[in-house]
Design a protein around this motif. Structure first.
Motif, PDB file in Angstrom:
ATOM      1  N   ASN A 178      32.192  40.772  50.664  1.00  0.00           N
ATOM      2  CA  ASN A 178      31.509  40.098  49.475  1.00  0.00           C
ATOM      3  C   ASN A 178      31.384  41.115  48.131  1.00  0.00           C
ATOM      4  OD1 ASN A 178      30.350  37.664  48.537  1.00  0.00           O
ATOM      5  ND2 ASN A 178      28.340  38.175  49.074  1.00  0.00           N
ATOM      6  N   THR A 179      32.594  41.735  48.021  1.00  0.00           N
ATOM      7  CA  THR A 179      32.845  42.657  46.998  1.00  0.00           C
ATOM      8  C   THR A 179      32.921  42.131  45.732  1.00  0.00           C
ATOM      9  OG1 THR A 179      33.576  44.405  48.533  1.00  0.00           O
ATOM     10  CG2 THR A 179      33.767  44.688  46.460  1.00  0.00           C
ATOM     11  N   THR A 180      32.118  42.377  44.842  1.00  0.00           N
ATOM     12  CA  THR A 180      32.357  42.015  43.518  1.00  0.00           C
ATOM     13  C   THR A 180      33.272  42.888  42.575  1.00  0.00           C
ATOM     14  OG1 THR A 180      30.107  41.222  43.356  1.00  0.00           O
ATOM     15  CG2 THR A 180      31.390  41.304  41.247  1.00  0.00           C
ATOM     16  N   ILE A 181      34.279  42.088  42.096  1.00  0.00           N
ATOM     17  CA  ILE A 181      35.343  42.874  41.247  1.00  0.00           C
ATOM     18  C   ILE A 181      35.479  42.290  39.818  1.00  0.00           C
ATOM     19  CG2 ILE A 181      36.636  43.801  43.268  1.00  0.00           C
ATOM     20  CD1 ILE A 181      38.806  41.954  42.604  1.00  0.00           C
ATOM     21  N   ASP A 182      36.184  43.082  39.031  1.00  0.00           N
ATOM     22  CA  ASP A 182      36.494  42.400  37.412  1.00  0.00           C
ATOM     23  C   ASP A 182      37.807  41.621  37.767  1.00  0.00           C
ATOM     24  OD1 ASP A 182      37.174  41.933  34.966  1.00  0.00           O
ATOM     25  OD2 ASP A 182      36.365  43.808  34.390  1.00  0.00           O
ATOM     26  N   SER A 183      37.766  40.392  37.567  1.00  0.00           N
ATOM     27  CA  SER A 183      38.756  39.520  37.909  1.00  0.00           C
ATOM     28  C   SER A 183      39.796  39.976  37.134  1.00  0.00           C
ATOM     29  CB  SER A 183      38.471  38.130  38.119  1.00  0.00           C
ATOM     30  OG  SER A 183      37.969  37.657  36.725  1.00  0.00           O
ATOM     31  N   ASP A 184      39.572  40.413  35.808  1.00  0.00           N
ATOM     32  CA  ASP A 184      40.762  40.905  34.839  1.00  0.00           C
ATOM     33  C   ASP A 184      41.843  41.787  35.213  1.00  0.00           C
ATOM     34  OD1 ASP A 184      41.613  40.336  31.895  1.00  0.00           O
ATOM     35  OD2 ASP A 184      41.137  42.582  31.809  1.00  0.00           O
ATOM     36  N   CYS A 185      41.418  42.351  36.398  1.00  0.00           N
ATOM     37  CA  CYS A 185      42.187  43.300  37.013  1.00  0.00           C
ATOM     38  C   CYS A 185      43.616  42.473  37.495  1.00  0.00           C
ATOM     39  CB  CYS A 185      41.499  44.261  38.119  1.00  0.00           C
ATOM     40  SG  CYS A 185      41.520  43.155  39.729  1.00  0.00           S
ATOM     41  N   PHE A 186      43.247  41.256  37.742  1.00  0.00           N
ATOM     42  CA  PHE A 186      44.395  40.606  38.220  1.00  0.00           C
ATOM     43  C   PHE A 186      44.792  39.221  37.114  1.00  0.00           C
ATOM     44  CE2 PHE A 186      46.706  39.061  42.544  1.00  0.00           C
ATOM     45  CZ  PHE A 186      47.304  40.345  42.738  1.00  0.00           C
ATOM     46  N   SER A 187      44.308  39.544  35.922  1.00  0.00           N
ATOM     47  CA  SER A 187      44.545  38.523  34.989  1.00  0.00           C
ATOM     48  C   SER A 187      46.358  38.376  34.578  1.00  0.00           C
ATOM     49  CB  SER A 187      44.158  38.653  33.657  1.00  0.00           C
ATOM     50  OG  SER A 187      44.746  40.146  33.098  1.00  0.00           O
ATOM     51  N   ARG A 188      46.608  37.311  34.207  1.00  0.00           N
ATOM     52  CA  ARG A 188      48.272  37.206  34.010  1.00  0.00           C
ATOM     53  C   ARG A 188      48.717  38.493  33.009  1.00  0.00           C
ATOM     54  NH1 ARG A 188      50.534  32.480  35.349  1.00  0.00           N
ATOM     55  NH2 ARG A 188      52.324  32.728  33.757  1.00  0.00           N
ATOM     56  N   GLY A 189      48.222  38.593  32.006  1.00  0.00           N
ATOM     57  CA  GLY A 189      48.441  39.952  30.975  1.00  0.00           C
ATOM     58  C   GLY A 189      48.550  41.100  31.652  1.00  0.00           C
ATOM     59  N   GLN A 190      47.635  41.330  32.822  1.00  0.00           N
ATOM     60  CA  GLN A 190      47.717  42.728  33.566  1.00  0.00           C
ATOM     61  C   GLN A 190      48.824  42.775  34.543  1.00  0.00           C
ATOM     62  OE1 GLN A 190      45.651  45.338  33.560  1.00  0.00           O
ATOM     63  NE2 GLN A 190      44.428  44.714  31.765  1.00  0.00           N
ATOM     64  N   ILE A 191      48.906  41.561  35.172  1.00  0.00           N
ATOM     65  CA  ILE A 191      50.069  41.486  36.165  1.00  0.00           C
ATOM     66  C   ILE A 191      51.359  41.599  35.279  1.00  0.00           C
ATOM     67  CG2 ILE A 191      51.362  40.235  37.716  1.00  0.00           C
ATOM     68  CD1 ILE A 191      48.714  39.254  38.731  1.00  0.00           C
ATOM     69  N   LEU A 192      51.526  41.107  34.457  1.00  0.00           N
ATOM     70  CA  LEU A 192      52.848  40.991  33.577  1.00  0.00           C
ATOM     71  C   LEU A 192      53.297  42.292  33.040  1.00  0.00           C
ATOM     72  CD1 LEU A 192      52.596  37.333  31.935  1.00  0.00           C
ATOM     73  CD2 LEU A 192      54.479  38.317  33.507  1.00  0.00           C
ATOM     74  N   SER A 193      52.120  43.041  32.498  1.00  0.00           N
ATOM     75  CA  SER A 193      52.350  44.280  31.915  1.00  0.00           C
ATOM     76  C   SER A 193      52.624  45.194  32.801  1.00  0.00           C
ATOM     77  CB  SER A 193      50.849  44.789  31.228  1.00  0.00           C
ATOM     78  OG  SER A 193      50.605  43.882  30.117  1.00  0.00           O
ATOM     79  N   LYS A 194      52.249  45.320  33.988  1.00  0.00           N
ATOM     80  CA  LYS A 194      52.554  46.234  35.080  1.00  0.00           C
ATOM     81  C   LYS A 194      54.019  45.736  35.767  1.00  0.00           C
ATOM     82  CE  LYS A 194      47.743  47.409  36.225  1.00  0.00           C
ATOM     83  NZ  LYS A 194      47.205  46.926  34.699  1.00  0.00           N
ATOM     84  N   GLN A 195      54.082  44.642  36.030  1.00  0.00           N
ATOM     85  CA  GLN A 195      55.488  44.146  36.342  1.00  0.00           C
ATOM     86  C   GLN A 195      56.711  44.889  35.266  1.00  0.00           C
ATOM     87  OE1 GLN A 195      55.336  40.142  36.768  1.00  0.00           O
ATOM     88  NE2 GLN A 195      55.859  40.171  38.967  1.00  0.00           N
ATOM     89  N   TRP A 196      56.255  44.569  34.094  1.00  0.00           N
ATOM     90  CA  TRP A 196      57.207  45.254  32.926  1.00  0.00           C
ATOM     91  C   TRP A 196      57.587  46.545  33.110  1.00  0.00           C
ATOM     92  CZ3 TRP A 196      55.358  46.235  27.556  1.00  0.00           C
ATOM     93  CH2 TRP A 196      56.243  46.781  26.807  1.00  0.00           C
ATOM     94  N   LEU A 197      56.364  47.384  33.423  1.00  0.00           N
ATOM     95  CA  LEU A 197      56.440  48.937  33.620  1.00  0.00           C
ATOM     96  C   LEU A 197      57.326  49.116  34.816  1.00  0.00           C
ATOM     97  CD1 LEU A 197      53.449  51.399  33.336  1.00  0.00           C
ATOM     98  CD2 LEU A 197      55.357  51.357  35.277  1.00  0.00           C
ATOM     99  N   VAL A 198      57.030  48.675  35.925  1.00  0.00           N
ATOM    100  CA  VAL A 198      57.931  48.771  37.215  1.00  0.00           C
ATOM    101  C   VAL A 198      59.256  48.552  36.981  1.00  0.00           C
ATOM    102  CG1 VAL A 198      58.057  48.040  39.451  1.00  0.00           C
ATOM    103  CG2 VAL A 198      55.696  48.499  38.650  1.00  0.00           C
TER     104      VAL A 198
END
Length: 357
Positions: free
Chosen positions: A161-181
């Motif tokens: 039941n851990t609360t996290i900021d869901s923005d860490c897995f937003s489309r923008g975050q993922i696309l930006s990191k995929q681009w970097l990788v």
């Protein structure tokens, strides 16, 4: 409430844990499956799973459960010959079971009843996930199709039941990191020891470790102590592997890039000091960094640097946005630029520089 580290044993059978009180996913189910589809575009079963959950797509149900062609023809194509073949396959059943089977076939073919379709396919986990909102079944289904630490991490957050900021897995975050990788994989660089500055939950570290990029170890630094245990969950396999990953509470303005000594927390809660010299410095949050010039000035010449920023000015924490790639290059001068580019994310553009200072 348990923390992300004081977790229920993740190897415990899900059936045992299903008696636990009602829990919530860190993201909505459709959002989580959408992000998995972004992360793993070549795994067709992930796309089918999303379409089953979101759209109740019949074709996807049969694609994800191969070897049931006669039933597929009976349900989707309404092929009467296939209906009889489906019934013939179960003609050896006891009379009561045969009647039940015939009723499921009728509901599946006439009413497109999903519960009956799943019953005929023997797709129990999928039925419980889609029709009963039993999220305990999400984790074995995901593991069946993709091998990623993200599944274990999100299961951990769900169980505890851990609360996290869901923005860490937003489309923008993922696309930006995929681009970097992707660009790093194309450059075929050896990153050595990486300092991930303003690393937040260190999901980028997870993606780097799971890529083909050569990495010795990653140290993630953030000024917010609450993100550290979550970063460790996202990167638990590499934390457990002789500390290939560690996360520490540290203001990135206090990092000595020539040789940095900092405290990390052991599993028993005690502190110990580490000293590392980074080969690579990554900061994908340059728009958040106040006094950016002072921070950047501390990086020695010749260091491999990977930076991202954006032009999204509508967030008050974005104190250091740039309007375009030219401004970003002027702000973060590099003697050798190995890659420069921009990514249009709709509401804003993200800019990236890879090179040596």
């Amino acid at each position: 409430m348990m923390t992300a580290i004081d977790e229920i044993d993740l190897e415990t059978d899900d059936a045992t844990l299903e008696t636990t009180s009602e829990l919530k996913l860190p993201l909505e189910l459709h959002e989580l499956l959408d992000r998995y589809e972004l992360l793993f575009p070549d795994i067709a079963e992930i796309s089918d799973l999303r379409r089953i959950v979101v759209d109740r797509d019949l074709s996807s149900i049969f694609r994800i459960n191969p070897g049931n062609d006669e039933l597929r023809k009976a349900v989707i194509e309404e092929n009467f010959h296939s209906v009889f073949r489906v019934l013939e396959n179960k003609s050896c059943l006891e009379i009561d079971d045969l009647y039940k089977h015939m009723e499921h076939v009728r509901k599946a073919t006439v009413n497109k009843n999903l519960r009956s379709i799943f019953k005929l396919l023997n797709a129990t986990d999928l039925r419980k996930l889609c029709l009963d909102d039993n999220y305990w079944k999400l984790w074995p289904i995901l593991r069946k199709y993709v091998d990623t630490q993200f599944t274990s991490a999100f299961k951990n957050f769900y169980i505890n039941n851990t609360t996290i900021d869901s923005d860490c897995f937003s489309r923008g975050q993922i696309l930006s990191k995929q681009w970097l990788v992707k660009e790093l994989e194309d450059l075929n660089l050896d990153l050595g020891t990486v300092f991930l500055c303003a690393g937040w939950y260190a999901t980028l570290a997870t993606m780097l470790f799971e890529s083909s990029i050569k990495v010795d170890k990653i140290r993630s630094f953030d000024i917010d102590p609450s993100v550290i245990p979550i970063a460790k969950v996202f990167n638990k396999p590499w934390l457990m592997d002789s500390w290939k990953f560690q996360a520490a509470e540290l203001d990135i303005h206090d990092i000595d890039f020539l040789s940095c000594t900092f405290d990390v927390t052991r599993a028993d809660g005690t502190l110990c000091s580490e000293t590392h010299v980074p080969d690579t410095i990554i900061n994908t949050s340059c728009e958040h960094i106040s006094h950016f010039d002072d921070w950047y000035e501390k990086i020695p010449n010749g260091k491999l640097i990977i930076l991202q920023s954006n032009n999204f000015k509508n967030i008050k924490e974005h104190v250091n946005t740039v309007n375009n790639l030219f401004e970003f290059k002027k702000q973060a001068h590099m003697n050798i630029i190995l890659y420069e580019g921009e990514l249009n994310l709709g509401k804003y553009k993200r800019f990236m520089l890879i090179g040596r200072k």
